[in-house]
Each structure stands twice: as C-alpha cells, then as structure tokens.
Design a protein around this motif. Structure first.
Motif, PDB file in Angstrom:
ATOM      1  N   GLN A  32       8.311 -24.950 -21.005  1.00  0.00           N
ATOM      2  CA  GLN A  32       9.284 -24.099 -20.323  1.00  0.00           C
ATOM      3  C   GLN A  32       8.660 -22.875 -19.677  1.00  0.00           C
ATOM      4  O   GLN A  32       9.170 -22.380 -18.666  1.00  0.00           O
ATOM      5  N   ASP A  33       7.552 -22.382 -20.247  1.00  0.00           N
ATOM      6  CA  ASP A  33       6.940 -21.132 -19.770  1.00  0.00           C
ATOM      7  C   ASP A  33       5.460 -21.363 -19.483  1.00  0.00           C
ATOM      8  O   ASP A  33       4.657 -21.491 -20.409  1.00  0.00           O
ATOM      9  N   PRO A  34       5.055 -21.406 -18.215  1.00  0.00           N
ATOM     10  CA  PRO A  34       3.647 -21.649 -17.868  1.00  0.00           C
ATOM     11  C   PRO A  34       2.699 -20.586 -18.394  1.00  0.00           C
ATOM     12  O   PRO A  34       1.492 -20.810 -18.447  1.00  0.00           O
ATOM     13  N   GLY A  35       3.220 -19.427 -18.797  1.00  0.00           N
ATOM     14  CA  GLY A  35       2.374 -18.369 -19.332  1.00  0.00           C
ATOM     15  C   GLY A  35       2.366 -18.303 -20.845  1.00  0.00           C
ATOM     16  O   GLY A  35       1.734 -17.403 -21.419  1.00  0.00           O
ATOM     17  N   PHE A  36       3.059 -19.239 -21.490  1.00  0.00           N
ATOM     18  CA  PHE A  36       3.189 -19.185 -22.952  1.00  0.00           C
ATOM     19  C   PHE A  36       1.845 -19.424 -23.629  1.00  0.00           C
ATOM     20  O   PHE A  36       1.108 -20.347 -23.282  1.00  0.00           O
ATOM     21  N   ILE A  37       1.526 -18.590 -24.615  1.00  0.00           N
ATOM     22  CA  ILE A  37       0.317 -18.702 -25.433  1.00  0.00           C
ATOM     23  C   ILE A  37       0.753 -18.830 -26.888  1.00  0.00           C
ATOM     24  O   ILE A  37       1.594 -18.055 -27.359  1.00  0.00           O
ATOM     25  N   GLY A  38       0.195 -19.801 -27.614  1.00  0.00           N
ATOM     26  CA  GLY A  38       0.559 -20.000 -29.003  1.00  0.00           C
ATOM     27  C   GLY A  38       0.197 -18.812 -29.876  1.00  0.00           C
ATOM     28  O   GLY A  38      -0.706 -18.025 -29.561  1.00  0.00           O
ATOM     29  N   ASN A  39       0.905 -18.691 -31.004  1.00  0.00           N
ATOM     30  CA  ASN A  39       0.739 -17.523 -31.867  1.00  0.00           C
ATOM     31  C   ASN A  39      -0.666 -17.373 -32.427  1.00  0.00           C
ATOM     32  O   ASN A  39      -1.153 -16.250 -32.611  1.00  0.00           O
ATOM     33  N   VAL A  40      -1.339 -18.497 -32.737  1.00  0.00           N
ATOM     34  CA  VAL A  40      -2.679 -18.419 -33.325  1.00  0.00           C
ATOM     35  C   VAL A  40      -3.646 -17.766 -32.348  1.00  0.00           C
ATOM     36  O   VAL A  40      -4.419 -16.864 -32.705  1.00  0.00           O
ATOM     37  N   VAL A  41      -3.622 -18.203 -31.096  1.00  0.00           N
ATOM     38  CA  VAL A  41      -4.505 -17.621 -30.083  1.00  0.00           C
ATOM     39  C   VAL A  41      -4.056 -16.210 -29.729  1.00  0.00           C
ATOM     40  O   VAL A  41      -4.884 -15.308 -29.567  1.00  0.00           O
ATOM     41  N   LYS A  42      -2.745 -15.995 -29.624  1.00  0.00           N
ATOM     42  CA  LYS A  42      -2.235 -14.667 -29.278  1.00  0.00           C
ATOM     43  C   LYS A  42      -2.671 -13.621 -30.302  1.00  0.00           C
ATOM     44  O   LYS A  42      -2.992 -12.483 -29.958  1.00  0.00           O
ATOM     45  N   PHE A  43      -2.673 -13.999 -31.587  1.00  0.00           N
ATOM     46  CA  PHE A  43      -3.080 -13.082 -32.652  1.00  0.00           C
ATOM     47  C   PHE A  43      -4.475 -12.523 -32.387  1.00  0.00           C
ATOM     48  O   PHE A  43      -4.753 -11.349 -32.642  1.00  0.00           O
ATOM     49  N   ASP A  44      -5.362 -13.360 -31.878  1.00  0.00           N
ATOM     50  CA  ASP A  44      -6.759 -12.959 -31.688  1.00  0.00           C
ATOM     51  C   ASP A  44      -7.106 -12.636 -30.240  1.00  0.00           C
ATOM     52  O   ASP A  44      -8.279 -12.432 -29.917  1.00  0.00           O
ATOM     53  N   GLY A  49     -11.042 -11.352 -25.879  1.00  0.00           N
ATOM     54  CA  GLY A  49     -11.421 -10.700 -24.628  1.00  0.00           C
ATOM     55  C   GLY A  49     -11.197 -11.622 -23.441  1.00  0.00           C
ATOM     56  O   GLY A  49     -10.442 -12.596 -23.509  1.00  0.00           O
ATOM     57  N   ASP A  50     -11.878 -11.328 -22.367  1.00  0.00           N
ATOM     58  CA  ASP A  50     -11.743 -12.096 -21.129  1.00  0.00           C
ATOM     59  C   ASP A  50     -12.597 -13.363 -21.224  1.00  0.00           C
ATOM     60  O   ASP A  50     -13.824 -13.282 -21.304  1.00  0.00           O
ATOM     61  N   ILE A  51     -11.948 -14.519 -21.226  1.00  0.00           N
ATOM     62  CA  ILE A  51     -12.694 -15.788 -21.283  1.00  0.00           C
ATOM     63  C   ILE A  51     -12.571 -16.568 -19.972  1.00  0.00           C
ATOM     64  O   ILE A  51     -12.903 -17.749 -19.916  1.00  0.00           O
ATOM     65  N   THR A  67      -5.869 -25.441 -27.619  1.00  0.00           N
ATOM     66  CA  THR A  67      -6.750 -25.757 -26.490  1.00  0.00           C
ATOM     67  C   THR A  67      -6.071 -25.386 -25.182  1.00  0.00           C
ATOM     68  O   THR A  67      -6.681 -24.788 -24.285  1.00  0.00           O
ATOM     69  N   VAL A  68      -4.795 -25.741 -25.067  1.00  0.00           N
ATOM     70  CA  VAL A  68      -4.021 -25.384 -23.879  1.00  0.00           C
ATOM     71  C   VAL A  68      -3.894 -23.864 -23.753  1.00  0.00           C
ATOM     72  O   VAL A  68      -4.022 -23.304 -22.653  1.00  0.00           O
ATOM     73  N   SER A  69      -3.677 -23.180 -24.876  1.00  0.00           N
ATOM     74  CA  SER A  69      -3.580 -21.716 -24.832  1.00  0.00           C
ATOM     75  C   SER A  69      -4.855 -21.098 -24.273  1.00  0.00           C
ATOM     76  O   SER A  69      -4.804 -20.164 -23.453  1.00  0.00           O
ATOM     77  N   LEU A  70      -6.001 -21.600 -24.709  1.00  0.00           N
ATOM     78  CA  LEU A  70      -7.277 -21.073 -24.213  1.00  0.00           C
ATOM     79  C   LEU A  70      -7.457 -21.374 -22.729  1.00  0.00           C
ATOM     80  O   LEU A  70      -7.985 -20.547 -21.977  1.00  0.00           O
ATOM     81  N   ALA A  71      -7.001 -22.549 -22.294  1.00  0.00           N
ATOM     82  CA  ALA A  71      -7.063 -22.876 -20.872  1.00  0.00           C
ATOM     83  C   ALA A  71      -6.177 -21.932 -20.062  1.00  0.00           C
ATOM     84  O   ALA A  71      -6.536 -21.518 -18.950  1.00  0.00           O
ATOM     85  N   ARG A  72      -5.040 -21.564 -20.619  1.00  0.00           N
ATOM     86  CA  ARG A  72      -4.145 -20.639 -19.920  1.00  0.00           C
ATOM     87  C   ARG A  72      -4.707 -19.230 -19.838  1.00  0.00           C
ATOM     88  O   ARG A  72      -4.266 -18.435 -19.008  1.00  0.00           O
ATOM     89  N   LEU A  73      -5.684 -18.938 -20.687  1.00  0.00           N
ATOM     90  CA  LEU A  73      -6.383 -17.655 -20.595  1.00  0.00           C
ATOM     91  C   LEU A  73      -7.573 -17.724 -19.641  1.00  0.00           C
ATOM     92  O   LEU A  73      -8.308 -16.746 -19.504  1.00  0.00           O
ATOM     93  N   GLY A  74      -7.768 -18.877 -19.007  1.00  0.00           N
ATOM     94  CA  GLY A  74      -8.774 -18.973 -17.951  1.00  0.00           C
ATOM     95  C   GLY A  74     -10.024 -19.751 -18.278  1.00  0.00           C
ATOM     96  O   GLY A  74     -10.893 -19.913 -17.409  1.00  0.00           O
TER      97      GLY A  74
END
Length: 275
Positions: A32-44, A49-51, A67-74
């Motif tokens: 539903q949200d292309p910017g959504f990041i899971g809680n485990v990754v968001k916590f850290d 930093g910038d990946i 894995t998807v959360s990390l991809a959404r961080l770039g």
C-alpha cells in the motif's frame, strides 16, 4: 548434527505460507505504501546511515521483507536463504513491488560460492538468524569472503544472554536454562506453533539451534579479517520472547515489564573488512 539443515529446513519451509499471510510481517503495508520500511530496519536506520548505491546482500533473508526495506533505502540488494519456499515467496513479493532484487536458494555457508567473493559493500543479517548455524567462525569467514575490502557487516540480533534464558514459574523471574556459549551439539526443540499469530497447525516442529556468545562472535569476526566499529546492546526486541512478562511500545519493540534494564535483549553490531 549432519542432518540439522534438513531438520530445520523442513520446519522453515512449512511456516513460509503462514508467515506471509500473517499481519506481523506487514506485507499489505509494503504494497500500500511504496515508502514503507519494516520495523526491524527502521529501528536501526540511524545506525545504518546512507546506504544508497551500495551493493548489499541479506543473509538468511527468509521471505525478504527486510531485504525490500533495505532496497527502499537505496541499496542494490540480493537475498539468500536455504528455504526454497521462502525464496520463492521473497522473489514473487519483490517482483510484485517492482524491486530489482535477486534471491538465491543456498545454505549460508555456501554464500561465497553462490554469490561471488568480494562482491558486496554491505552484508546484512537480522533477528533470529545466527542461532541456526553451528559454527560462528565459519560464518564470520563467509561474511568476510563476501565483502569487498572496506565493506561493512550490519547485524541486529537476539542477544545470547536472552537466548540462554526461559520463563520460570516464579513470578517475573527468568531461569538460566540454555547454553550461552557455542556448543558442539545443538539444543533441540520439538515445539509446535511459530512466532506470528496463526491458526495453522504444523507437523514439522523439530529444530536444532546453537547459541553464540558475544565474545565468540566478535573474536570470530576479528580472526576473519574484520574490525568492530560499533556494538550497541538494547533492552528491547521486536517480538515478545517471554510472553506475559514483556510490554510493547509504540514502535513494536518489547521490553521486560518489570525493570527492563535487567535484560540485554538484542544488539546491533557493525564491522568492516580490513583493506
């Protein structure tokens, strides 16, 4: 011990569908949200930093939500897991969301052979991964083998102190019940259910696991050619490890209800490969 992979794989394979269907993995929020990041990754995220632009691999990635959360961080991500159904679920999910992530079915100890030596800027591994491997030194060598010189390992993991405890019958007390240090033989559990809410009844409930002391992990990384850059211990975990004795905060983290400062529940560790 030779059959630990088959024993554990049968358990994980059977639980993939229940995990993907559970609201605890929040697949609907990712869709539903292309910017959504899971809680485990968001916590850290502050520690990550910038990946952006980094080539990363998520070891023992299960169904690929982190894995998807990390991809959404770039990051340009790959994922690896020994469960065929988990990898199929992860690949389908990432493809459906439009992420170019390549997932690979392989044992973690075979990661360098499968993915290539010195190929990654970032190796990530998350909660509840290290307990499924019997030899932390071999794992550290695998991580170092995957990383380019100067590449970074990033871990958020259950603390070995917590893995050594179980709930007792005496109020809020916890009992020291399992090994803190790595042992030759596994700790064997035969338990139904899983760590998400589900009405599914499973048939493959036998598992083999190992604890690894914090010093053993750090020393293994050092001996594999890596230097520790950060180690933070946390009084919280992203699941209720001791039912009835923990309280959830607004970020989905669980702490002991009574005096949470008593327990190191998880840790975040970073290390870099020496040039």
């Amino acid at each position: 011990m030779d059959d630990y992979r088959e024993v554990n794989r049968a358990s994980w394979d059977e639980r993939v569908a229940a995990h993907a269907a559970s609201p605890d993995y929040m697949l609907a929020q990712y869709e539903q949200d292309p910017g959504f990041i899971g809680n485990v990754v968001k916590f850290d995220q502050p520690r990550l930093g910038d990946i952006s632009g980094l080539r990363g691999v998520h070891l023992q990635c299960h169904i690929g939500t982190d894995t998807v959360s990390l991809a959404r961080l770039g990051a340009m991500m790959s994922g690896l897991d020994f469960s065929g159904p988990a990898i199929a679920q992860a690949q389908e999910f990432a493809d459906r969301l439009g992420h170019e992530i390549d997932f690979h079915e392989a044992d973690v100890y075979d990661a360098v052979e499968v993915l290539g030596a010195a190929s990654y800027d970032l190796v990530f591994t998350g909660i509840g991964a290290l307990c499924w491997i019997p030899d932390i030194e071999r794992w550290a060598q695998t991580v170092a083998g995957l990383l380019k010189p100067g590449g970074r390992l990033f871990i958020r993991e259950g603390h070995p102190m917590m893995w050594a405890l179980e709930g007792s019958d005496h109020g809020d007390l916890l009992a020291l019940a399992y090994p803190y240090f790595e042992t030759k033989e596994p700790t064997i559990f035969d338990e139904g259910g899983t760590y998400v809410e589900t009405e599914v009844e499973f048939t493959h409930n036998l598992t083999h696991s190992w604890n690894h002391g914090l010093g053993e992990i750090v020393t293994a990384l050092f001996d594999a050619g890596m230097d520790l850059t950060s180690l933070t211990e946390h009084d919280s975990a992203p699941w209720q490890n001791f039912p009835g004795r923990m309280t959830e905060d607004e970020h989905g983290e669980w702490r002991l209800t009574d005096h949470p400062e008593r327990l190191a529940a998880t840790y975040t560790l970073q290390a870099v490969k020496r040039p």
